[in-house]
Write a protein that holds these residues in place. Sequence first.
Motif, PDB file in Angstrom:
ATOM      1  N   ARG A  81      -1.717  -8.092 -27.345  1.00 21.83           N
ATOM      2  CA  ARG A  81      -1.799  -7.745 -25.920  1.00 21.83           C
ATOM      3  C   ARG A  81      -3.242  -7.591 -25.488  1.00 21.83           C
ATOM      4  NH1 ARG A  81       1.870  -2.572 -25.349  1.00 21.83           N
ATOM      5  NH2 ARG A  81       0.290  -2.154 -23.789  1.00 21.83           N
ATOM      6  N   LEU A  82      -3.459  -7.910 -24.225  1.00 20.86           N
ATOM      7  CA  LEU A  82      -4.750  -7.703 -23.580  1.00 20.86           C
ATOM      8  C   LEU A  82      -4.476  -7.047 -22.237  1.00 20.86           C
ATOM      9  CD1 LEU A  82      -7.818  -8.189 -23.147  1.00 20.86           C
ATOM     10  CD2 LEU A  82      -7.211 -10.451 -22.249  1.00 20.86           C
ATOM     11  N   ALA A  83      -5.181  -5.973 -21.958  1.00 20.54           N
ATOM     12  CA  ALA A  83      -5.048  -5.309 -20.666  1.00 20.54           C
ATOM     13  C   ALA A  83      -6.443  -5.126 -20.088  1.00 20.54           C
ATOM     14  CB  ALA A  83      -4.350  -3.961 -20.815  1.00 20.54           C
ATOM     15  N   LEU A  84      -6.528  -5.249 -18.783  1.00 24.10           N
ATOM     16  CA  LEU A  84      -7.788  -4.982 -18.110  1.00 24.10           C
ATOM     17  C   LEU A  84      -7.484  -4.226 -16.828  1.00 24.10           C
ATOM     18  CD1 LEU A  84      -8.178  -7.272 -15.592  1.00 24.10           C
ATOM     19  CD2 LEU A  84      -8.332  -8.715 -17.602  1.00 24.10           C
ATOM     20  N   ALA A  85      -8.460  -3.462 -16.411  1.00 23.40           N
ATOM     21  CA  ALA A  85      -8.283  -2.647 -15.213  1.00 23.40           C
ATOM     22  C   ALA A  85      -9.601  -2.542 -14.470  1.00 23.40           C
ATOM     23  CB  ALA A  85      -7.800  -1.253 -15.594  1.00 23.40           C
ATOM     24  N   VAL A  86      -9.486  -2.445 -13.150  1.00 28.09           N
ATOM     25  CA  VAL A  86     -10.653  -2.217 -12.301  1.00 28.09           C
ATOM     26  C   VAL A  86     -10.332  -1.024 -11.408  1.00 28.09           C
ATOM     27  CG1 VAL A  86     -12.155  -3.159 -10.499  1.00 28.09           C
ATOM     28  CG2 VAL A  86     -11.345  -4.638 -12.362  1.00 28.09           C
ATOM     29  N   HIS A  87     -11.208  -0.024 -11.436  1.00 29.37           N
ATOM     30  CA  HIS A  87     -11.023   1.192 -10.637  1.00 29.37           C
ATOM     31  C   HIS A  87     -12.154   1.305  -9.633  1.00 29.37           C
ATOM     32  CE1 HIS A  87     -11.566   5.452  -9.606  1.00 29.37           C
ATOM     33  NE2 HIS A  87     -10.260   5.477  -9.648  1.00 29.37           N
ATOM     34  N   ASP A  88     -11.787   1.608  -8.385  1.00 27.19           N
ATOM     35  CA  ASP A  88     -12.791   1.954  -7.378  1.00 27.19           C
ATOM     36  C   ASP A  88     -12.308   3.187  -6.627  1.00 27.19           C
ATOM     37  OD1 ASP A  88     -11.331   1.178  -4.888  1.00 27.19           O
ATOM     38  OD2 ASP A  88     -11.656  -0.872  -5.559  1.00 27.19           O
ATOM     39  N   ARG A  89     -13.199   3.769  -5.839  1.00 24.12           N
ATOM     40  CA  ARG A  89     -12.894   5.030  -5.170  1.00 24.12           C
ATOM     41  C   ARG A  89     -12.302   4.853  -3.773  1.00 24.12           C
ATOM     42  NH1 ARG A  89     -14.242   8.937  -7.933  1.00 24.12           N
ATOM     43  NH2 ARG A  89     -15.359  10.634  -7.009  1.00 24.12           N
ATOM     44  N   HIS A  90     -12.057   3.622  -3.365  1.00 24.79           N
ATOM     45  CA  HIS A  90     -11.433   3.394  -2.069  1.00 24.79           C
ATOM     46  C   HIS A  90      -9.956   3.782  -2.166  1.00 24.79           C
ATOM     47  CE1 HIS A  90     -10.192   1.616   1.670  1.00 24.79           C
ATOM     48  NE2 HIS A  90     -11.452   1.314   1.950  1.00 24.79           N
ATOM     49  N   PRO A  91      -9.443   4.563  -1.215  1.00 24.02           N
ATOM     50  CA  PRO A  91      -8.064   5.043  -1.331  1.00 24.02           C
ATOM     51  C   PRO A  91      -6.990   3.994  -1.038  1.00 24.02           C
ATOM     52  CG  PRO A  91      -9.035   5.822   0.709  1.00 24.02           C
ATOM     53  CD  PRO A  91     -10.131   5.136  -0.068  1.00 24.02           C
ATOM     54  N   TYR A  92      -7.352   2.899  -0.367  1.00 22.84           N
ATOM     55  CA  TYR A  92      -6.343   1.901  -0.010  1.00 22.84           C
ATOM     56  C   TYR A  92      -5.771   1.249  -1.271  1.00 22.84           C
ATOM     57  CZ  TYR A  92      -4.091  -2.256   1.804  1.00 22.84           C
ATOM     58  OH  TYR A  92      -3.178  -3.242   2.086  1.00 22.84           O
ATOM     59  N   GLN A  93      -4.449   1.231  -1.351  1.00 19.31           N
ATOM     60  CA  GLN A  93      -3.750   0.608  -2.470  1.00 19.31           C
ATOM     61  C   GLN A  93      -3.085  -0.673  -1.963  1.00 19.31           C
ATOM     62  OE1 GLN A  93      -1.229   3.330  -4.670  1.00 19.31           O
ATOM     63  NE2 GLN A  93      -2.455   5.041  -3.919  1.00 19.31           N
ATOM     64  N   PRO A  94      -3.698  -1.818  -2.224  1.00 16.74           N
ATOM     65  CA  PRO A  94      -3.138  -3.059  -1.688  1.00 16.74           C
ATOM     66  C   PRO A  94      -1.794  -3.378  -2.329  1.00 16.74           C
ATOM     67  CG  PRO A  94      -4.845  -3.543  -3.277  1.00 16.74           C
ATOM     68  CD  PRO A  94      -4.847  -2.043  -3.077  1.00 16.74           C
ATOM     69  N   PRO A  95      -0.869  -3.893  -1.545  1.00 15.77           N
ATOM     70  CA  PRO A  95       0.394  -4.324  -2.137  1.00 15.77           C
ATOM     71  C   PRO A  95       0.146  -5.596  -2.946  1.00 15.77           C
ATOM     72  CG  PRO A  95       0.330  -4.891   0.186  1.00 15.77           C
ATOM     73  CD  PRO A  95      -0.915  -4.090  -0.104  1.00 15.77           C
ATOM     74  N   LEU A  96       0.790  -5.689  -4.087  1.00 12.29           N
ATOM     75  CA  LEU A  96       0.661  -6.898  -4.892  1.00 12.29           C
ATOM     76  C   LEU A  96       1.604  -7.957  -4.337  1.00 12.29           C
ATOM     77  CD1 LEU A  96       0.495  -5.268  -8.420  1.00 12.29           C
ATOM     78  CD2 LEU A  96      -1.397  -6.099  -7.018  1.00 12.29           C
ATOM     79  N   PRO A  97       1.116  -9.175  -4.128  1.00 10.84           N
ATOM     80  CA  PRO A  97       1.982 -10.225  -3.569  1.00 10.84           C
ATOM     81  C   PRO A  97       3.200 -10.477  -4.451  1.00 10.84           C
ATOM     82  CG  PRO A  97      -0.323 -10.904  -3.545  1.00 10.84           C
ATOM     83  CD  PRO A  97      -0.247  -9.634  -4.337  1.00 10.84           C
ATOM     84  N   ARG A  98       4.341 -10.685  -3.809  1.00 11.65           N
ATOM     85  CA  ARG A  98       5.583 -10.999  -4.529  1.00 11.65           C
ATOM     86  C   ARG A  98       5.552 -12.440  -4.999  1.00 11.65           C
ATOM     87  NH1 ARG A  98       8.085  -9.485   0.486  1.00 11.65           N
ATOM     88  NH2 ARG A  98       8.824 -11.621   0.380  1.00 11.65           N
ATOM     89  N   ALA A  99       6.444 -12.762  -5.913  1.00 16.15           N
ATOM     90  CA  ALA A  99       6.504 -14.109  -6.472  1.00 16.15           C
ATOM     91  C   ALA A  99       6.775 -15.159  -5.409  1.00 16.15           C
ATOM     92  CB  ALA A  99       7.583 -14.175  -7.558  1.00 16.15           C
ATOM     93  N   ASP A 100       7.537 -14.826  -4.376  1.00 14.59           N
ATOM     94  CA  ASP A 100       7.882 -15.805  -3.350  1.00 14.59           C
ATOM     95  C   ASP A 100       6.887 -15.841  -2.192  1.00 14.59           C
ATOM     96  OD1 ASP A 100       8.527 -13.324  -2.344  1.00 14.59           O
ATOM     97  OD2 ASP A 100      10.465 -13.936  -1.522  1.00 14.59           O
TER      98      ASP A 100
END
Length: 138
Positions: A81-100
Amino acid sequence: MAAALDVLPYRHVLTLPNEPGAVRLARETAQQALTEWGIGLHRTVVDAALLMLSELVTNSVRHAAEMSPQITVMYTASGSRLALAVHDRHPYQPPLPRADTVTGGGLGTVMELTRQHGGTAAVHGDADGKTIWINLPL
Protein backbone atom coordinates in the motif's frame (compact mmCIF):
# COMPACT_ATOMS: atom_id res chain seq x y z
CA MET A 1 -8.68 6.51 8.17
CA ALA A 2 -5.53 7.97 9.73
CA ALA A 3 -5.48 5.33 12.48
CA ALA A 4 -5.40 2.54 9.89
CA LEU A 5 -2.42 4.17 8.20
CA ASP A 6 -0.46 4.25 11.46
CA VAL A 7 0.42 0.58 10.87
CA LEU A 8 2.25 1.26 7.59
CA PRO A 9 5.96 0.84 8.34
CA TYR A 10 7.30 3.66 6.17
CA ARG A 11 6.44 7.27 6.86
CA HIS A 12 7.73 10.69 5.86
CA VAL A 13 6.25 14.06 6.82
CA LEU A 14 7.23 17.26 5.07
CA THR A 15 6.13 20.82 5.94
CA LEU A 16 6.53 23.36 3.17
CA PRO A 17 5.76 27.02 2.52
CA ASN A 18 2.49 27.17 0.60
CA GLU A 19 3.94 28.58 -2.61
CA PRO A 20 4.41 27.28 -6.16
CA GLY A 21 7.84 25.73 -5.48
CA ALA A 22 6.17 23.39 -2.99
CA VAL A 23 4.80 21.28 -5.84
CA ARG A 24 8.24 20.37 -7.16
CA LEU A 25 9.72 19.84 -3.71
CA ALA A 26 6.83 17.61 -2.55
CA ARG A 27 7.15 15.46 -5.67
CA GLU A 28 10.95 15.19 -5.47
CA THR A 29 10.77 14.29 -1.78
CA ALA A 30 8.17 11.61 -2.52
CA GLN A 31 10.38 10.12 -5.23
CA GLN A 32 13.35 10.05 -2.86
CA ALA A 33 11.33 8.46 -0.05
CA LEU A 34 9.84 5.80 -2.34
CA THR A 35 13.29 4.95 -3.69
CA GLU A 36 14.69 4.64 -0.15
CA TRP A 37 11.79 2.35 0.76
CA GLY A 38 12.50 0.09 -2.23
CA ILE A 39 9.34 1.04 -4.11
CA GLY A 40 10.08 1.27 -7.83
CA LEU A 41 9.37 4.62 -9.45
CA HIS A 42 8.53 3.05 -12.82
CA ARG A 43 5.26 1.46 -11.70
CA THR A 44 2.14 2.89 -13.28
CA VAL A 45 0.51 3.37 -9.87
CA VAL A 46 3.55 5.31 -8.60
CA ASP A 47 3.43 7.60 -11.65
CA ALA A 48 -0.26 8.18 -10.93
CA ALA A 49 0.42 8.81 -7.23
CA LEU A 50 3.06 11.42 -8.05
CA LEU A 51 0.66 13.17 -10.42
CA MET A 52 -2.07 13.10 -7.75
CA LEU A 53 0.36 14.55 -5.21
CA SER A 54 1.25 17.35 -7.63
CA GLU A 55 -2.45 18.10 -8.20
CA LEU A 56 -3.25 18.18 -4.47
CA VAL A 57 -0.33 20.46 -3.62
CA THR A 58 -1.17 22.71 -6.59
CA ASN A 59 -4.77 22.98 -5.34
CA SER A 60 -3.54 23.99 -1.91
CA VAL A 61 -1.19 26.61 -3.40
CA ARG A 62 -3.95 28.02 -5.61
CA HIS A 63 -6.86 27.97 -3.17
CA ALA A 64 -5.53 27.91 0.40
CA ALA A 65 -2.27 29.89 0.49
CA GLU A 66 -3.90 33.04 1.85
CA MET A 67 -5.24 31.19 4.91
CA SER A 68 -2.51 28.54 5.10
CA PRO A 69 1.05 29.83 4.80
CA GLN A 70 2.33 26.26 5.16
CA ILE A 71 1.18 22.86 3.98
CA THR A 72 2.06 19.45 5.34
CA VAL A 73 2.56 16.50 3.05
CA MET A 74 2.71 12.93 4.38
CA TYR A 75 3.77 9.79 2.56
CA THR A 76 3.28 6.35 4.08
CA ALA A 77 3.79 2.92 2.57
CA SER A 78 4.17 -0.79 3.04
CA GLY A 79 4.95 -3.52 0.54
CA SER A 80 1.36 -3.51 -0.66
CA ARG A 81 0.00 0.00 0.00
CA LEU A 82 0.91 3.60 -0.61
CA ALA A 83 -0.89 6.50 1.02
CA LEU A 84 -0.31 10.20 0.65
CA ALA A 85 -1.94 13.19 2.22
CA VAL A 86 -1.87 16.95 1.88
CA HIS A 87 -2.99 19.15 4.78
CA ASP A 88 -3.64 22.88 4.70
CA ARG A 89 -5.26 25.26 7.17
CA HIS A 90 -8.09 26.39 4.90
CA PRO A 91 -11.39 25.23 6.44
CA TYR A 92 -13.17 24.53 3.13
CA GLN A 93 -13.58 20.80 2.54
CA PRO A 94 -14.10 20.27 -1.19
CA PRO A 95 -16.46 17.50 -2.19
CA LEU A 96 -14.71 14.71 -4.04
CA PRO A 97 -16.15 14.22 -7.53
CA ARG A 98 -18.33 11.12 -7.94
CA ALA A 99 -17.51 8.44 -10.47
CA ASP A 100 -20.28 9.62 -12.81
CA THR A 101 -19.17 13.27 -12.69
CA VAL A 102 -16.89 14.52 -15.44
CA THR A 103 -14.55 17.25 -14.25
CA GLY A 104 -11.30 18.54 -15.63
CA GLY A 105 -8.06 18.92 -13.72
CA GLY A 106 -7.49 19.13 -9.99
CA LEU A 107 -9.65 16.87 -7.86
CA GLY A 108 -11.33 15.41 -10.94
CA THR A 109 -7.97 14.09 -12.13
CA VAL A 110 -7.10 12.87 -8.64
CA MET A 111 -10.37 10.97 -8.30
CA GLU A 112 -10.18 9.47 -11.79
CA LEU A 113 -6.65 8.18 -11.16
CA THR A 114 -7.60 6.93 -7.70
CA ARG A 115 -10.47 4.89 -9.14
CA GLN A 116 -8.40 3.59 -12.06
CA HIS A 117 -5.85 2.19 -9.63
CA GLY A 118 -8.34 0.69 -7.17
CA GLY A 119 -7.65 3.24 -4.45
CA THR A 120 -9.68 5.37 -2.11
CA ALA A 121 -9.76 9.08 -1.34
CA ALA A 122 -11.16 11.04 1.57
CA VAL A 123 -11.29 14.58 2.89
CA HIS A 124 -10.95 14.93 6.65
CA GLY A 125 -11.60 18.23 8.38
CA ASP A 126 -10.20 19.12 11.77
CA ALA A 127 -9.71 22.17 13.98
CA ASP A 128 -6.62 23.10 11.92
CA GLY A 129 -8.12 22.84 8.42
CA LYS A 130 -8.37 19.75 6.23
CA THR A 131 -6.40 16.81 4.94
CA ILE A 132 -7.01 15.03 1.67
CA TRP A 133 -5.90 11.39 1.81
CA ILE A 134 -5.22 9.05 -1.11
CA ASN A 135 -4.72 5.34 -0.42
CA LEU A 136 -3.52 3.08 -3.26
CA PRO A 137 -2.64 -0.59 -3.61
CA LEU A 138 0.89 -1.18 -4.90
